[in-house]
Design a protein around this motif. Sequence first.
Motif, PDB file in Angstrom:
ATOM      1  N   GLY A  74       0.779  -1.238   0.000  1.00 16.03           N
ATOM      2  CA  GLY A  74       0.000   0.000   0.000  1.00 16.03           C
ATOM      3  C   GLY A  74       0.808   1.284   0.000  1.00 16.03           C
ATOM      4  O   GLY A  74       0.251   2.373   0.175  1.00 16.03           O
ATOM      5  N   MET A  75       2.133   1.185  -0.198  1.00 17.84           N
ATOM      6  CA  MET A  75       2.998   2.366  -0.203  1.00 17.84           C
ATOM      7  C   MET A  75       3.681   2.511  -1.554  1.00 17.84           C
ATOM      8  O   MET A  75       3.847   1.529  -2.277  1.00 17.84           O
ATOM      9  N   ALA A  76       4.093   3.721  -1.886  1.00 21.18           N
ATOM     10  CA  ALA A  76       4.849   3.935  -3.120  1.00 21.18           C
ATOM     11  C   ALA A  76       5.540   5.286  -3.085  1.00 21.18           C
ATOM     12  O   ALA A  76       5.050   6.241  -2.475  1.00 21.18           O
ATOM     13  N   ILE A  77       6.687   5.330  -3.736  1.00 21.77           N
ATOM     14  CA  ILE A  77       7.392   6.607  -3.934  1.00 21.77           C
ATOM     15  C   ILE A  77       7.140   7.013  -5.384  1.00 21.77           C
ATOM     16  O   ILE A  77       7.500   6.294  -6.314  1.00 21.77           O
ATOM     17  N   ILE A  78       6.477   8.140  -5.547  1.00 25.57           N
ATOM     18  CA  ILE A  78       6.042   8.611  -6.860  1.00 25.57           C
ATOM     19  C   ILE A  78       6.709   9.951  -7.189  1.00 25.57           C
ATOM     20  O   ILE A  78       6.778  10.835  -6.336  1.00 25.57           O
ATOM     21  N   HIS A 138      -1.097  13.749  -4.288  1.00 25.69           N
ATOM     22  CA  HIS A 138      -1.268  13.734  -5.748  1.00 25.69           C
ATOM     23  C   HIS A 138      -1.546  15.135  -6.270  1.00 25.69           C
ATOM     24  O   HIS A 138      -0.975  15.547  -7.294  1.00 25.69           O
ATOM     25  N   ILE A 139      -2.392  15.878  -5.573  1.00 19.09           N
ATOM     26  CA  ILE A 139      -2.736  17.241  -6.000  1.00 19.09           C
ATOM     27  C   ILE A 139      -1.506  18.135  -5.967  1.00 19.09           C
ATOM     28  O   ILE A 139      -1.272  18.932  -6.881  1.00 19.09           O
ATOM     29  N   ALA A 140      -0.699  18.005  -4.903  1.00 18.89           N
ATOM     30  CA  ALA A 140       0.521  18.811  -4.786  1.00 18.89           C
ATOM     31  C   ALA A 140       1.494  18.492  -5.909  1.00 18.89           C
ATOM     32  O   ALA A 140       2.172  19.380  -6.443  1.00 18.89           O
ATOM     33  N   LEU A 141       1.567  17.202  -6.282  1.00 21.63           N
ATOM     34  CA  LEU A 141       2.455  16.794  -7.378  1.00 21.63           C
ATOM     35  C   LEU A 141       1.958  17.372  -8.703  1.00 21.63           C
ATOM     36  O   LEU A 141       2.748  17.895  -9.497  1.00 21.63           O
ATOM     37  N   ALA A 142       0.656  17.289  -8.917  1.00 18.59           N
ATOM     38  CA  ALA A 142       0.072  17.801 -10.162  1.00 18.59           C
ATOM     39  C   ALA A 142       0.269  19.302 -10.291  1.00 18.59           C
ATOM     40  O   ALA A 142       0.491  19.819 -11.401  1.00 18.59           O
ATOM     41  N   ARG A 143       0.206  20.025  -9.177  1.00 18.83           N
ATOM     42  CA  ARG A 143       0.388  21.480  -9.199  1.00 18.83           C
ATOM     43  C   ARG A 143       1.840  21.875  -9.371  1.00 18.83           C
ATOM     44  O   ARG A 143       2.141  23.023  -9.697  1.00 18.83           O
ATOM     45  N   GLY A 144       2.751  20.958  -9.094  1.00 13.79           N
ATOM     46  CA  GLY A 144       4.169  21.285  -9.165  1.00 13.79           C
ATOM     47  C   GLY A 144       4.729  21.812  -7.860  1.00 13.79           C
ATOM     48  O   GLY A 144       5.843  22.331  -7.823  1.00 13.79           O
ATOM     49  N   VAL A 148      -3.736   6.993  -8.348  1.00  7.97           N
ATOM     50  CA  VAL A 148      -4.296   8.173  -9.020  1.00  7.97           C
ATOM     51  C   VAL A 148      -3.232   8.831  -9.889  1.00  7.97           C
ATOM     52  O   VAL A 148      -3.469   9.172 -11.051  1.00  7.97           O
ATOM     53  N   SER A 149      -2.024   9.008  -9.322  1.00  3.41           N
ATOM     54  CA  SER A 149      -0.942   9.666 -10.061  1.00  3.41           C
ATOM     55  C   SER A 149      -0.518   8.858 -11.287  1.00  3.41           C
ATOM     56  O   SER A 149      -0.257   9.425 -12.350  1.00  3.41           O
ATOM     57  N   SER A 162      -3.477   8.649 -14.039  1.00  2.42           N
ATOM     58  CA  SER A 162      -3.764   9.935 -14.677  1.00  2.42           C
ATOM     59  C   SER A 162      -2.612  10.439 -15.535  1.00  2.42           C
ATOM     60  O   SER A 162      -2.761  11.417 -16.275  1.00  2.42           O
ATOM     61  N   GLY A 163      -1.444   9.787 -15.419  1.00  4.23           N
ATOM     62  CA  GLY A 163      -0.285  10.217 -16.194  1.00  4.23           C
ATOM     63  C   GLY A 163       0.489  11.353 -15.563  1.00  4.23           C
ATOM     64  O   GLY A 163       1.460  11.847 -16.138  1.00  4.23           O
ATOM     65  N   VAL A 164       0.073  11.771 -14.363  1.00  5.76           N
ATOM     66  CA  VAL A 164       0.768  12.856 -13.668  1.00  5.76           C
ATOM     67  C   VAL A 164       2.094  12.376 -13.089  1.00  5.76           C
ATOM     68  O   VAL A 164       3.089  13.100 -13.095  1.00  5.76           O
ATOM     69  N   GLY A 165       2.106  11.139 -12.600  1.00  6.86           N
ATOM     70  CA  GLY A 165       3.302  10.651 -11.929  1.00  6.86           C
ATOM     71  C   GLY A 165       3.893   9.406 -12.543  1.00  6.86           C
ATOM     72  O   GLY A 165       3.295   8.769 -13.424  1.00  6.86           O
ATOM     73  N   GLN A 166       5.080   9.069 -12.077  1.00  2.54           N
ATOM     74  CA  GLN A 166       5.744   7.826 -12.482  1.00  2.54           C
ATOM     75  C   GLN A 166       6.306   7.163 -11.238  1.00  2.54           C
ATOM     76  O   GLN A 166       6.669   7.833 -10.263  1.00  2.54           O
ATOM     77  N   LEU A 167       6.360   5.841 -11.258  1.00  2.73           N
ATOM     78  CA  LEU A 167       6.821   5.089 -10.104  1.00  2.73           C
ATOM     79  C   LEU A 167       8.337   5.167  -9.958  1.00  2.73           C
ATOM     80  O   LEU A 167       9.068   4.898 -10.904  1.00  2.73           O
ATOM     81  N   VAL A 168       8.773   5.542  -8.755  1.00  5.86           N
ATOM     82  CA  VAL A 168      10.193   5.463  -8.416  1.00  5.86           C
ATOM     83  C   VAL A 168      10.460   4.068  -7.859  1.00  5.86           C
ATOM     84  O   VAL A 168      11.326   3.350  -8.341  1.00  5.86           O
ATOM     85  N   GLU A 169       9.687   3.673  -6.859  1.00  4.77           N
ATOM     86  CA  GLU A 169       9.765   2.301  -6.364  1.00  4.77           C
ATOM     87  C   GLU A 169       8.694   2.045  -5.318  1.00  4.77           C
ATOM     88  O   GLU A 169       8.133   2.975  -4.723  1.00  4.77           O
ATOM     89  N   TYR A 170       8.416   0.765  -5.109  1.00  3.94           N
ATOM     90  CA  TYR A 170       7.651   0.309  -3.959  1.00  3.94           C
ATOM     91  C   TYR A 170       8.700  -0.037  -2.906  1.00  3.94           C
ATOM     92  O   TYR A 170       9.533  -0.931  -3.128  1.00  3.94           O
ATOM     93  N   PRO A 171       8.713   0.638  -1.759  1.00  3.44           N
ATOM     94  CA  PRO A 171       9.826   0.520  -0.806  1.00  3.44           C
ATOM     95  C   PRO A 171       9.772  -0.690   0.118  1.00  3.44           C
ATOM     96  O   PRO A 171       9.780  -0.564   1.347  1.00  3.44           O
ATOM     97  N   TYR A 172       9.769  -1.887  -0.475  1.00  2.71           N
ATOM     98  CA  TYR A 172       9.614  -3.083   0.328  1.00  2.71           C
ATOM     99  C   TYR A 172      10.898  -3.900   0.457  1.00  2.71           C
ATOM    100  O   TYR A 172      10.860  -5.060   0.869  1.00  2.71           O
ATOM    101  N   SER A 173      12.034  -3.299   0.110  1.00  2.00           N
ATOM    102  CA  SER A 173      13.293  -4.049   0.131  1.00  2.00           C
ATOM    103  C   SER A 173      14.021  -3.969   1.470  1.00  2.00           C
ATOM    104  O   SER A 173      15.121  -4.492   1.606  1.00  2.00           O
ATOM    105  N   THR A 174      13.403  -3.334   2.473  1.00  2.00           N
ATOM    106  CA  THR A 174      14.039  -3.234   3.787  1.00  2.00           C
ATOM    107  C   THR A 174      13.710  -4.470   4.623  1.00  2.00           C
ATOM    108  O   THR A 174      12.821  -5.247   4.269  1.00  2.00           O
ATOM    109  N   PRO A 175      14.405  -4.664   5.750  1.00  2.00           N
ATOM    110  CA  PRO A 175      14.091  -5.807   6.630  1.00  2.00           C
ATOM    111  C   PRO A 175      12.675  -5.752   7.205  1.00  2.00           C
ATOM    112  O   PRO A 175      12.202  -6.732   7.776  1.00  2.00           O
TER     113      PRO A 175
END
Length: 321
Positions: free
Chosen positions: A112-116, A171-177, A191-192, A195-208
């Motif tokens: 349920g988490m993501a870095i966008i 998402h709104i803050a990202l869309a506004r810049g 949503v990001s 809608s094409g506003v964002g792109q995935l950096v990563e799903y941060p699940y590689s930690t212990p």
Amino acid sequence: MPTPIRRRDFLTGAAGLGAGLIAAPTVLHADEPVVIRAGALKLIHSIAPYFYEQFVPAGYKVEVLPFETPAECKNAVVTKSIDFGAFGIAAAILGAAAGEPVVVIASTCNRGMAIIAKKDSGINTIKDLRGKRVAVFPGTTQEVFFLERLKMEGMTIRDVEPVRVSFSEMHIALARGDIDAYVGAEPGPGVSLSSGVGQLVEYPYSTPMGSLNMVFGTHRDLITDKPDLVRVMLGIHQRATDFAAAHQDALVAMASSKLGQKKEAIEASIPNVELTWKLGPKEIEESKIYADHMLALKQIKRVPDFATFFDTSFVNAVKPT
């Protein structure tokens, strides 16, 4: 001509009516259900509570109250404003470490988490976030995962420009810049992306800490004073969670309705959401690692007493279906 009502007769009648009203509640309320107040976040991985109504046994009624942040929902449990709540493990640990009587009795959701990042921003990895404006909400599970991912990449929070933004506004803050990227919770990332506003950096699940995220908690007094009620609620939570996880169309429809998001955004979020109620050694071990990270980050002064912070007896008592 109507017979006039004398003051004495009126008062006598009123007295009789008053006596009836005083005695009536015993009769009027005898069949009213026991009301259970449950808190949920405005996130897709906190959607199971909205299915509770379908699985409430006779004699009970569940009221679901929405909260904007994990801390607000956890605080409502601690103050007994609600009986049960779904919130992030970070909020739970913060409360327990401070001596608050919050007890985790089940899981709610993993992942349920993501870095966008903003689409076409050139931000493709964690290291690309250096010097960028990154929305992170303090005191959340997402913050702890992000800080650990920065550490794994040889960075700290000082290498980015953190901006405090609530999950629903990211998402709104990202869309506004207003920001270059965010560490968010579904359905924001969905949503990001849809809608094409964002792109995935990563799903941060590689930690212990794995993909540990949201838990289901209550007040210690409720476990002591009303264990039968806790068992009833755990049964409702289990059945609602299993139903939502197994019926994607129903999940999409409910999430779209309650969260006000388009179907496409919800569908984009679902692969990154693992609804679950099960709580066992794996989740407890990940929670201990999580608490150690929070202690190292000086977010807490001591780790909780896990012997009292977690109570798996109710989950363990659930019969396989």
